[in-house]
Design a protein around this motif. Sequence first.
Motif, PDB file in Angstrom:
ATOM      1  N   GLY A 121     170.837   8.989  48.208  1.00  0.00           N
ATOM      2  CA  GLY A 121     171.543   8.763  49.464  1.00  0.00           C
ATOM      3  C   GLY A 121     172.619   7.699  49.356  1.00  0.00           C
ATOM      4  N   SER A 122     172.279   6.555  48.791  1.00  0.00           N
ATOM      5  CA  SER A 122     173.255   5.458  48.711  1.00  0.00           C
ATOM      6  C   SER A 122     174.378   5.773  47.727  1.00  0.00           C
ATOM      7  N   LEU A 123     174.031   6.410  46.594  1.00  0.00           N
ATOM      8  CA  LEU A 123     175.056   6.751  45.612  1.00  0.00           C
ATOM      9  C   LEU A 123     175.960   7.858  46.154  1.00  0.00           C
ATOM     10  N   HIS A 124     175.377   8.799  46.872  1.00  0.00           N
ATOM     11  CA  HIS A 124     176.170   9.835  47.536  1.00  0.00           C
ATOM     12  C   HIS A 124     177.251   9.212  48.412  1.00  0.00           C
ATOM     13  N   ASP A 125     176.875   8.216  49.200  1.00  0.00           N
ATOM     14  CA  ASP A 125     177.824   7.598  50.126  1.00  0.00           C
ATOM     15  C   ASP A 125     178.953   6.897  49.381  1.00  0.00           C
ATOM     16  N   LYS A 126     178.618   6.247  48.273  1.00  0.00           N
ATOM     17  CA  LYS A 126     179.655   5.584  47.474  1.00  0.00           C
ATOM     18  C   LYS A 126     180.655   6.598  46.918  1.00  0.00           C
ATOM     19  N   LEU A 127     180.124   7.690  46.359  1.00  0.00           N
ATOM     20  CA  LEU A 127     180.987   8.696  45.749  1.00  0.00           C
ATOM     21  C   LEU A 127     181.787   9.448  46.808  1.00  0.00           C
ATOM     22  N   ALA A 128     181.157   9.737  47.947  1.00  0.00           N
ATOM     23  CA  ALA A 128     181.853  10.452  49.014  1.00  0.00           C
ATOM     24  C   ALA A 128     183.043   9.652  49.524  1.00  0.00           C
ATOM     25  N   ALA A 129     182.878   8.350  49.643  1.00  0.00           N
ATOM     26  CA  ALA A 129     183.962   7.499  50.157  1.00  0.00           C
ATOM     27  C   ALA A 129     185.149   7.450  49.203  1.00  0.00           C
ATOM     28  N   ARG A 130     184.901   7.704  47.914  1.00  0.00           N
ATOM     29  CA  ARG A 130     185.978   7.581  46.927  1.00  0.00           C
ATOM     30  C   ARG A 130     186.602   8.919  46.549  1.00  0.00           C
ATOM     31  N   GLY A 131     185.915  10.020  46.861  1.00  0.00           N
ATOM     32  CA  GLY A 131     186.437  11.330  46.480  1.00  0.00           C
ATOM     33  C   GLY A 131     187.719  11.695  47.201  1.00  0.00           C
ATOM     34  N   GLY A 132     187.798  11.385  48.494  1.00  0.00           N
ATOM     35  CA  GLY A 132     188.985  11.712  49.273  1.00  0.00           C
ATOM     36  C   GLY A 132     190.251  11.055  48.753  1.00  0.00           C
ATOM     37  N   PRO A 133     190.252   9.723  48.588  1.00  0.00           N
ATOM     38  CA  PRO A 133     191.454   9.073  48.042  1.00  0.00           C
ATOM     39  C   PRO A 133     191.857   9.608  46.671  1.00  0.00           C
ATOM     40  N   LEU A 134     190.859   9.949  45.852  1.00  0.00           N
ATOM     41  CA  LEU A 134     191.154  10.442  44.509  1.00  0.00           C
ATOM     42  C   LEU A 134     191.849  11.795  44.559  1.00  0.00           C
ATOM     43  N   VAL A 135     191.357  12.707  45.400  1.00  0.00           N
ATOM     44  CA  VAL A 135     191.990  14.027  45.461  1.00  0.00           C
ATOM     45  C   VAL A 135     193.362  13.940  46.133  1.00  0.00           C
ATOM     46  N   CYS A 136     193.544  13.007  47.049  1.00  0.00           N
ATOM     47  CA  CYS A 136     194.876  12.809  47.635  1.00  0.00           C
ATOM     48  C   CYS A 136     195.889  12.414  46.565  1.00  0.00           C
ATOM     49  N   GLU A 137     195.475  11.548  45.661  1.00  0.00           N
ATOM     50  CA  GLU A 137     196.368  11.142  44.576  1.00  0.00           C
ATOM     51  C   GLU A 137     196.708  12.328  43.678  1.00  0.00           C
ATOM     52  N   VAL A 138     195.721  13.173  43.402  1.00  0.00           N
ATOM     53  CA  VAL A 138     195.977  14.366  42.584  1.00  0.00           C
ATOM     54  C   VAL A 138     196.963  15.299  43.283  1.00  0.00           C
ATOM     55  N   LEU A 139     196.810  15.477  44.580  1.00  0.00           N
ATOM     56  CA  LEU A 139     197.726  16.349  45.316  1.00  0.00           C
ATOM     57  C   LEU A 139     199.159  15.810  45.269  1.00  0.00           C
TER      58      LEU A 139
END
Length: 320
Positions: free
Chosen positions: A170-188
């Motif tokens: 649960g806690s690791l999911h939240d950390k990764l979820a918060a960072r996935g969006g900014p990362l894919v925005c940079e890729v786009l």
Amino acid sequence: MKIVFAGTPAFAASALEHLHGAGFEIALVMTQPDRPAGRGMQLQASAVKQFAQAHGLPVAQPRGLRLDGRYAEDAAAAQARLAALRADAMVVAAYGLILPQWVLDLPRLGCFNIHASLLPRWRGAAPIHRAIEAGDALTGNTIMQMDAGLDTGDMLLTEPVPIAPDDSTGSLHDKLAARGGPLVCEVLRQAERGALQPQRQPAEGVTYAAKIDKAEAAIDWSQDAVQIARRVRAFDPFPGASTALDGTAIKIWSAEALEGHAADAGAAPGTVLAAGADGVFVRCGQGVLRASVLQRAGGKRLPADGFLRGHPLPAGSLLA
């Protein structure tokens, strides 16, 4: 850029929220059909659908995408709708349906997947659970250019994230979820200006993160305490590591491995060595597990002292 987003659970909803906030045009949101949930088994929209509806984004929920499959009619309707959109890119995060080649070929820039591991480690359905279960010290997100394989596409951008000793899924999911969006925005943004630098995944180090089965929840006390403690964290919040005393199910939600205990000599694995405000101490195949948060079937998660007030675990009790 005109984006199609495909995802279902909270991990995906976090990425969708970031894409929306960053100003990308979300032309369509694809998510799994509503499923029965809760005690009343009422149909419940996915976290992604809930966000999309709250922000006025169009939603599609095909039951399948194979044009020759069981839900060919849904797939054909999705194909027509996606083709008409002429999207620049598709972002995928924990969607739950395999994308056939016709989907991968439609967006001008292709399909980008947010995967919660540092590929090629932990390809597959449950990378967060399996990383904790295996005792990995490091994980992260990988943005991948999708191909027809199972998480085999070229890597576009990665971000490592340390796994803390007390991290649960649960806690690791939240950390990764918060960072996935900014990362894919940079890729786009890189894709839009033609600056992507795809890297093939190495052939070495490939592991597969099989889907979590409820049957895995049962604690095997013959295993060593370190391994059991990892599984307790890996199976929080689902399905919860479980044991039983005289047929009564008990879930353990927080635990740590100890090297030994004064009363452990000669005790069989699963034997309660001591129980009190500081935890329930259980003999394992090697070492001792100190369980500090427990739950009886139908009850609430409680710290050890609160649990023991209503459900004593006397020394010598044998958990199975």
